[in-house]
Scaffold this motif. Structure first.
Motif, mmCIF file in Angstrom:
data_model
loop_
_atom_site.group_PDB
_atom_site.id
_atom_site.type_symbol
_atom_site.label_atom_id
_atom_site.label_comp_id
_atom_site.label_asym_id
_atom_site.label_seq_id
_atom_site.Cartn_x
_atom_site.Cartn_y
_atom_site.Cartn_z
ATOM 1 N N ASN A 22 5.804 -6.943 -4.914
ATOM 2 C CA ASN A 22 4.778 -7.947 -5.169
ATOM 3 C C ASN A 22 3.516 -7.225 -5.616
ATOM 4 O O ASN A 22 3.568 -6.050 -5.977
ATOM 5 C CB ASN A 22 4.537 -8.835 -3.942
ATOM 6 N N ASP A 23 2.369 -7.903 -5.579
ATOM 7 C CA ASP A 23 1.131 -7.298 -6.078
ATOM 8 C C ASP A 23 0.604 -6.184 -5.178
ATOM 9 O O ASP A 23 -0.229 -5.374 -5.596
ATOM 10 C CB ASP A 23 0.049 -8.365 -6.225
ATOM 11 N N VAL A 24 1.093 -6.116 -3.943
ATOM 12 C CA VAL A 24 0.560 -5.173 -2.971
ATOM 13 C C VAL A 24 1.491 -3.987 -2.743
ATOM 14 O O VAL A 24 1.039 -2.855 -2.555
ATOM 15 C CB VAL A 24 0.282 -5.884 -1.630
ATOM 16 N N VAL A 25 2.809 -4.215 -2.778
ATOM 17 C CA VAL A 25 3.735 -3.163 -2.362
ATOM 18 C C VAL A 25 5.037 -3.223 -3.156
ATOM 19 O O VAL A 25 5.461 -4.304 -3.594
ATOM 20 C CB VAL A 25 4.025 -3.292 -0.844
ATOM 21 N N ILE A 30 2.443 1.586 -1.978
ATOM 22 C CA ILE A 30 1.387 0.659 -1.585
ATOM 23 C C ILE A 30 0.297 0.701 -2.637
ATOM 24 O O ILE A 30 -0.254 1.768 -2.936
ATOM 25 C CB ILE A 30 0.837 1.039 -0.205
ATOM 26 N N LYS A 31 -0.038 -0.455 -3.202
ATOM 27 C CA LYS A 31 -0.961 -0.539 -4.330
ATOM 28 C C LYS A 31 -2.288 -1.179 -3.904
ATOM 29 O O LYS A 31 -2.299 -2.197 -3.210
ATOM 30 C CB LYS A 31 -0.326 -1.362 -5.457
ATOM 31 N N PHE A 32 -3.397 -0.567 -4.340
ATOM 32 C CA PHE A 32 -4.715 -1.168 -4.120
ATOM 33 C C PHE A 32 -5.578 -0.841 -5.333
ATOM 34 O O PHE A 32 -5.920 0.300 -5.581
ATOM 35 C CB PHE A 32 -5.341 -0.680 -2.815
ATOM 36 N N SER A 34 -2.630 4.008 -5.796
ATOM 37 C CA SER A 34 -1.408 3.758 -5.042
ATOM 38 C C SER A 34 -1.087 4.959 -4.158
ATOM 39 O O SER A 34 -1.443 6.091 -4.468
ATOM 40 C CB SER A 34 -0.234 3.472 -5.978
#
Length: 261
Positions: A91-94, A124-126, A130
């Motif tokens: 998803n957009d986060v992980v 893990i994306k921020f 990542s």
């Protein structure tokens, strides 16, 4: 590399073939099985690079199932086409992945010569950045044809990250390996890391890097600290991920090696 892809709704099926050739016949190649090609260039060099089926799961958004010969890559540890089955969620986060990898089957219908790798992989994306930790468990049976952790399990702990600070950033990866070959009574303990800060001034990107790979200084003490020897295939896995690998030859410094091939 002829590539065939079939898609139908949530299902994707891929077959990718590959043929590699070097100009000029090699007299030592009497069976015509190497990559050297001269006159009468009929060769046995075609390989299946990829062959897999991937399907999304309608009931869970972002869930994907994959099985076949698929490219898998984790910096420093391994990067190549690999026989595996995986469950992935994104998803957009992980991005999460659990993998079952089969390096060697040995003889059919017996488990004493098998080896397999279990992988858990999370990204893990921020923002633009990542962090990606990974864990590998390399299970090798006592008579395994492939795998250096005979009658035991080798463990690889990996971490890869990309941190972005405006026009600046850093790419870094590291791995530590721990395990034992109970048949040969050899303990493995090895590490590698790569650190690369960079600055982007469009259209130019300037980067510096530092890479270190552990080696073994005593081959007779029952302890192997060579990162190359401890990797998934005990030889070339991860070599093409090293920076300047053509020059440094992954620490081998030899004319005849996996890199020169």
């Amino acid at each position: 590399r002829p590539l065939f892809t079939f898609t139908d709704g949530n299902i994707e099926a891929v077959v990718k073939l590959e043929y590699d050739a070097l100009f000029g016949y090699n007299a030592a190649d009497s069976e015509k099985t190497s990559e050297n090609v001269g006159f009468n260039g009929d060769k046995k060099g075609l390989e299946v690079a990829n062959a897999y089926v991937k399907t999304k799961v309608d009931a869970v958004t972002g869930l994907t199932l994959t099985g076949g010969i698929v490219y898998y890559d984790f910096p420093l540890v391994y990067g190549d086409n690999t026989p595996l089955a995986s469950v992935n969620f994104s998803n957009d986060v992980v991005d999460l992945g659990v993998y079952y990898v089969k390096p060697s089957e040995g003889q059919n219908n017996t488990g004493k010569d098998d080896s397999q790798v279990y992988i858990a992989d999370a990204k893990i994306k921020f923002g633009e950045s990542s962090i990606r930790p990974a864990f590998f468990a390399y299970d090798c049976k006592e008579s395994a044809e492939v795998g250096q952790y005979k009658d035991s399990i080798g463990y690889i702990y990996g971490l890869s990250l990309n941190l972005v600070f405006g026009t600046m950033g850093v790419d870094a990866s590291g791995a530590y390996i721990d395990g034992k070959d109970k048949i040969a009574d050899t303990e493995y303990s090895a590490y590698a890391f790569d650190f690369a800060p960079y600055i982007k001034l469009d259209p130019i990107k300037v980067s510096a890097f530092f890479t270190m790979v552990s080696g073994d200084d005593d081959t007779t003490d029952g302890k192997d600290k060579s990162f190359i020897n401890a990797t998934l295939d005990g030889g070339s896995a991860g070599i093409n991920s090293y920076r300047l690998y053509i020059i440094e030859d992954a620490g081998s410094f030899t004319t005849y090696s996996d890199v020169t091939n």
